[in-house]
Design an enzyme around this catalytic site. Structure first.
Site, PDB file in Angstrom:
ATOM      1  N   ASP A   9       0.871  -1.177   0.000  1.00  0.00           N
ATOM      2  CA  ASP A   9       0.000   0.000   0.000  1.00  0.00           C
ATOM      3  C   ASP A   9       0.913   1.234   0.000  1.00  0.00           C
ATOM      4  OD1 ASP A   9       0.864   0.401   2.612  1.00  0.00           O
ATOM      5  OD2 ASP A   9      -1.142   0.422   3.495  1.00  0.00           O
ATOM      6  N   HIS A  10       0.321   2.413   0.153  1.00  0.00           N
ATOM      7  CA  HIS A  10       1.119   3.642   0.106  1.00  0.00           C
ATOM      8  C   HIS A  10       2.206   3.654   1.176  1.00  0.00           C
ATOM      9  CE1 HIS A  10      -2.380   4.072   2.658  1.00  0.00           C
ATOM     10  NE2 HIS A  10      -1.733   4.966   3.378  1.00  0.00           N
ATOM     11  N   CYS A  66       3.130  -3.068   4.025  1.00  0.00           N
ATOM     12  CA  CYS A  66       2.306  -1.896   4.351  1.00  0.00           C
ATOM     13  C   CYS A  66       3.032  -1.147   5.469  1.00  0.00           C
ATOM     14  CB  CYS A  66       0.860  -2.281   4.700  1.00  0.00           C
ATOM     15  SG  CYS A  66       0.601  -3.188   6.227  1.00  0.00           S
ATOM     16  N   THR A  68       2.681  -1.281   8.814  1.00  0.00           N
ATOM     17  CA  THR A  68       3.068  -2.195   9.891  1.00  0.00           C
ATOM     18  C   THR A  68       3.314  -3.622   9.410  1.00  0.00           C
ATOM     19  OG1 THR A  68       0.762  -2.763  10.251  1.00  0.00           O
ATOM     20  CG2 THR A  68       1.650  -0.929  11.567  1.00  0.00           C
ATOM     21  N   ILE A  70       0.917  -5.566   9.270  1.00  0.00           N
ATOM     22  CA  ILE A  70      -0.134  -6.329   9.962  1.00  0.00           C
ATOM     23  C   ILE A  70      -1.396  -6.440   9.103  1.00  0.00           C
ATOM     24  CG2 ILE A  70      -1.632  -6.439  11.992  1.00  0.00           C
ATOM     25  CD1 ILE A  70       0.631  -4.986  13.553  1.00  0.00           C
ATOM     26  N   HIS A  99       9.371 -24.255   9.031  1.00  0.00           N
ATOM     27  CA  HIS A  99       8.301 -24.871   9.826  1.00  0.00           C
ATOM     28  C   HIS A  99       6.911 -24.704   9.221  1.00  0.00           C
ATOM     29  CE1 HIS A  99      10.624 -24.977  13.903  1.00  0.00           C
ATOM     30  NE2 HIS A  99      11.442 -25.095  12.882  1.00  0.00           N
ATOM     31  N   HIS A 135       5.735 -31.002  10.628  1.00  0.00           N
ATOM     32  CA  HIS A 135       5.382 -29.710  10.043  1.00  0.00           C
ATOM     33  C   HIS A 135       4.378 -29.881   8.904  1.00  0.00           C
ATOM     34  CE1 HIS A 135       8.118 -27.758  12.642  1.00  0.00           C
ATOM     35  NE2 HIS A 135       9.213 -28.250  12.088  1.00  0.00           N
TER      36      HIS A 135
END
Ligand code: RB5
Length: 144
Positions: A9-10, A66, A68, A70, A99, A135
């Protein structure tokens, strides 16, 4: 290495340009899914473009950025078959490949600098999945 999908994103635009520079220097094929400048946009749009490219196997792996890391990783993980890992350190980048067989790495441009981000991408792209039975089993359980 097959094609790598990259998006942001920006908030992630400038860091994405640094990562693209690394991919070009390394001769790693990539497709840039945007955004293409610093005008304000909605991160789920770009998360889904990259996530769909990875889920459909058009791309081998994805990179999302982005502010963060997140929001863009939460959105990418809504796409079936995507395992997007938010990584801000080298240990996590290696461990999530070994993993979790993570197929997208997400980072926050407001969290880490370009030097560490490029190192994380390098580790992410070059670390193979362990293929250990435990895994493989756990990853299959994610999809249930
Ligand atoms: C955009 O301002 C910001 O919210 C976004 O880049 C990201 O950090 C969301 O998780």
């Amino acid at each position: 290495m097959h094609m790598i999908a990259i998006g942001c994103d920006h908030g992630g635009y400038q860091l994405k340009q640094e990562i693209i520079k690394y991919l070009e220097e390394q001769n790693i094929a990539y497709k840039d899914y945007g955004c293409y400048d610093e005008a304000s946009v909605d991160y789920p749009v770009y998360a889904k473009k990259v996530a769909n490219a990875v889920a459909s196997k058009e791309a081998e792996k994805g990179i999302l950025i982005c502010g963060t890391g997140i929001g863009i990783s939460i959105a990418a993980n809504k796409v079936k078959g995507v395992r997007a890992a938010l990584c801000h350190d080298c240990f996590s980048a290696q461990a999530t490949r070994e993993h979790n067989d993570a197929n997208i790495v997400a980072m926050g441009a407001r969290v880490i600098g370009p030097g560490l981000a490029v190192k994380i991408v390098d580790i992410f792209l070059h670390t193979p999945f362990s293929n250990d039975e435990r895994h493989v089993r756990r990853i299959a359980q994610i999809e249930e």
